[in-house]
Design a protein around this motif. Structure first.
Motif, mmCIF file in Angstrom:
data_model
loop_
_atom_site.group_PDB
_atom_site.id
_atom_site.type_symbol
_atom_site.label_atom_id
_atom_site.label_comp_id
_atom_site.label_asym_id
_atom_site.label_seq_id
_atom_site.Cartn_x
_atom_site.Cartn_y
_atom_site.Cartn_z
ATOM 1 N N GLU A 54 0.826 -1.215 0.000
ATOM 2 C CA GLU A 54 0.000 0.000 0.000
ATOM 3 C C GLU A 54 0.858 1.262 0.000
ATOM 4 O O GLU A 54 0.574 2.228 -0.714
ATOM 5 C CB GLU A 54 -0.926 -0.018 1.223
ATOM 6 N N GLU A 55 1.941 1.236 0.765
ATOM 7 C CA GLU A 55 2.844 2.400 0.842
ATOM 8 C C GLU A 55 3.441 2.744 -0.523
ATOM 9 O O GLU A 55 3.706 3.907 -0.827
ATOM 10 C CB GLU A 55 3.988 2.115 1.823
ATOM 11 N N LEU A 56 3.677 1.716 -1.345
ATOM 12 C CA LEU A 56 4.294 1.941 -2.660
ATOM 13 C C LEU A 56 3.306 2.497 -3.685
ATOM 14 O O LEU A 56 3.697 2.875 -4.785
ATOM 15 C CB LEU A 56 4.909 0.629 -3.181
ATOM 16 N N GLN A 57 2.017 2.536 -3.325
ATOM 17 C CA GLN A 57 0.962 3.123 -4.164
ATOM 18 C C GLN A 57 1.009 2.633 -5.628
ATOM 19 O O GLN A 57 1.128 3.435 -6.568
ATOM 20 C CB GLN A 57 1.046 4.651 -4.133
ATOM 21 N N LEU A 60 -0.941 -1.028 -10.385
ATOM 22 C CA LEU A 60 -1.415 -2.395 -10.632
ATOM 23 C C LEU A 60 -0.541 -3.393 -9.877
ATOM 24 O O LEU A 60 0.684 -3.253 -9.844
ATOM 25 C CB LEU A 60 -1.351 -2.717 -12.135
ATOM 26 N N VAL A 61 -1.199 -4.376 -9.275
ATOM 27 C CA VAL A 61 -0.484 -5.485 -8.633
ATOM 28 C C VAL A 61 -0.762 -6.753 -9.440
ATOM 29 O O VAL A 61 -1.908 -7.049 -9.775
ATOM 30 C CB VAL A 61 -0.949 -5.681 -7.167
ATOM 31 N N LEU A 62 0.312 -7.480 -9.759
ATOM 32 C CA LEU A 62 0.161 -8.780 -10.423
ATOM 33 C C LEU A 62 0.121 -9.849 -9.338
ATOM 34 O O LEU A 62 1.145 -10.219 -8.765
ATOM 35 C CB LEU A 62 1.329 -9.039 -11.372
ATOM 36 N N ALA A 63 -1.092 -10.308 -9.020
ATOM 37 C CA ALA A 63 -1.279 -11.325 -7.982
ATOM 38 C C ALA A 63 -1.281 -12.710 -8.622
ATOM 39 O O ALA A 63 -1.245 -12.854 -9.842
ATOM 40 C CB ALA A 63 -2.583 -11.065 -7.239
ATOM 41 N N GLU A 71 -4.595 -16.955 -1.623
ATOM 42 C CA GLU A 71 -5.897 -16.258 -1.631
ATOM 43 C C GLU A 71 -5.903 -15.071 -0.664
ATOM 44 O O GLU A 71 -6.523 -14.055 -0.936
ATOM 45 C CB GLU A 71 -7.038 -17.214 -1.224
ATOM 46 N N LYS A 72 -5.171 -15.228 0.454
ATOM 47 C CA LYS A 72 -5.226 -14.145 1.455
ATOM 48 C C LYS A 72 -4.562 -12.865 0.934
ATOM 49 O O LYS A 72 -4.950 -11.767 1.327
ATOM 50 C CB LYS A 72 -4.636 -14.582 2.794
ATOM 51 N N ASN A 73 -3.578 -12.994 0.032
ATOM 52 C CA ASN A 73 -3.000 -11.796 -0.594
ATOM 53 C C ASN A 73 -4.065 -11.063 -1.411
ATOM 54 O O ASN A 73 -4.188 -9.835 -1.345
ATOM 55 C CB ASN A 73 -1.843 -12.161 -1.534
ATOM 56 N N VAL A 74 -4.833 -11.848 -2.182
ATOM 57 C CA VAL A 74 -5.878 -11.262 -3.036
ATOM 58 C C VAL A 74 -6.962 -10.609 -2.176
ATOM 59 O O VAL A 74 -7.413 -9.492 -2.460
ATOM 60 C CB VAL A 74 -6.476 -12.345 -3.967
ATOM 61 N N GLU A 75 -7.346 -11.303 -1.104
ATOM 62 C CA GLU A 75 -8.356 -10.739 -0.193
ATOM 63 C C GLU A 75 -7.875 -9.408 0.398
ATOM 64 O O GLU A 75 -8.634 -8.444 0.511
ATOM 65 C CB GLU A 75 -8.664 -11.730 0.936
ATOM 66 N N ASN A 81 -8.604 -1.879 -1.586
ATOM 67 C CA ASN A 81 -8.913 -1.247 -2.878
ATOM 68 C C ASN A 81 -7.671 -0.978 -3.726
ATOM 69 O O ASN A 81 -7.550 0.063 -4.377
ATOM 70 C CB ASN A 81 -9.687 0.069 -2.683
ATOM 71 N N ILE A 82 -6.739 -1.906 -3.685
ATOM 72 C CA ILE A 82 -5.534 -1.789 -4.516
ATOM 73 C C ILE A 82 -5.821 -2.512 -5.839
ATOM 74 O O ILE A 82 -6.234 -3.672 -5.835
ATOM 75 C CB ILE A 82 -4.312 -2.418 -3.806
ATOM 76 N N PRO A 83 -5.631 -1.849 -6.987
ATOM 77 C CA PRO A 83 -5.945 -2.496 -8.267
ATOM 78 C C PRO A 83 -5.033 -3.698 -8.540
ATOM 79 O O PRO A 83 -3.808 -3.613 -8.339
ATOM 80 C CB PRO A 83 -5.740 -1.402 -9.315
#
Length: 255
Positions: A54-57, A60-63, A71-75, A81-83
């Motif tokens: 979140e700090e890195l703002q 897009l995150v490639l999950a 799954e817990k990373n995605v949750e 609300n990180i894209p």
């Protein structure tokens, strides 16, 4: 665009797209290309530090969902609300499609189409060589020794084996990953033993550990020293680097 990758295969997808310079953070296991080692590390892929993400703002995150527990990373991304997009390839076609999907998410569709075409053409060339092989050896792939895990039919290593001009010993099992035992492997009489322990560097795998298993001295693969200790990063990660592993395997089997 600021992009974060949460597993090594996603990081490698970015490199094949020529977009590594957009990465601002990666998981602890991402180690290729070399340049990503200097980026902020966000924790192991199963327990990413989402505060740091979140700090890195990121834009897009490639999950990923390639390992149970991700799954817990995605949750967590969802809650904050990180894209993000999820890449979870099971096959070589999925990897090709992920090049397109990632580039589209970054508003660079041409890059994705170009990278996918290069991937597809390279794979076709390798397959043509493999199809002309006079002998199609049976390969036992070992992902983990205790308990024994090996890829089944629904896995890229079945495709990699066939493209190399060989066949996966466990392609009859309709699973991505099969838990079995040394007696079962022995009874199937592999022509080659291909060892790529997930997360373990090739240099740390000792051949004698394989040879000294009960009854394995009877195996033709052991008698003929057809034991391949392979780089897990070229065979266990669903990224375009699998083609590097495939070319190497084809050379080892047929030259």
């Amino acid at each position: 665009m600021k992009v974060i990758s949460l597993c090594p295969s996603n990081t490698e997808i970015m490199e094949f797209l020529g977009l590594t310079h957009l990465l601002v953070g990666v998981d602890d296991f991402s180690d290729w290309p070399e340049s990503v080692k200097s980026l902020p590390q966000l924790g192991p892929d199963l327990s990413i530090n989402l505060d740091l993400v979140e700090e890195l703002q990121p834009d897009l995150v490639l999950a990923s969902l390639s390992v149970p527990g991700m799954e817990k990373n995605v949750e967590g991304l969802e809650e904050r609300n990180i894209p993000y997009i999820i890449l979870n390839p099971q096959s070589l076609t999925d990897i090709e499609n992920d090049l397109i999907k990632t580039a589209n998410a970054l508003n660079m569709p041409e890059r994705g189409q170009e990278a996918a075409e290069q991937f597809r053409n390279r794979l076709e060339n390798i397959k043509q060589k493999g199809a002309s092989a006079s002998w199609k050896p049976k390969l036992y792939w070992e992902w983990w020794p205790k308990p024994v895990f090996t890829p089944g039919r629904i896995n890229w290593l079945t495709e990699v084996s066939e493209a190399a001009g060989a066949e996966n010993l466990f392609k009859d099992v309709e699973l991505a990953s099969v838990q079995t035992d040394w007696d079962d492997v022995k009874s199937r009489k592999p022509d080659y033993i291909c060892v790529a322990w997930v997360g373990v560097r090739k240099q740390k795998v000792k051949k004698e550990l394989i040879i000294n298993r009960p009854g394995w001295e009877e195996l033709e693969a052991v008698k003929n020293d057809r034991i391949l200790i392979l780089e897990e990063e070229l065979y266990c990660r669903p990224s375009p680097r699998l083609l590097d592993g495939l070319e190497k395997l084809q050379h080892l089997l047929h030259n």
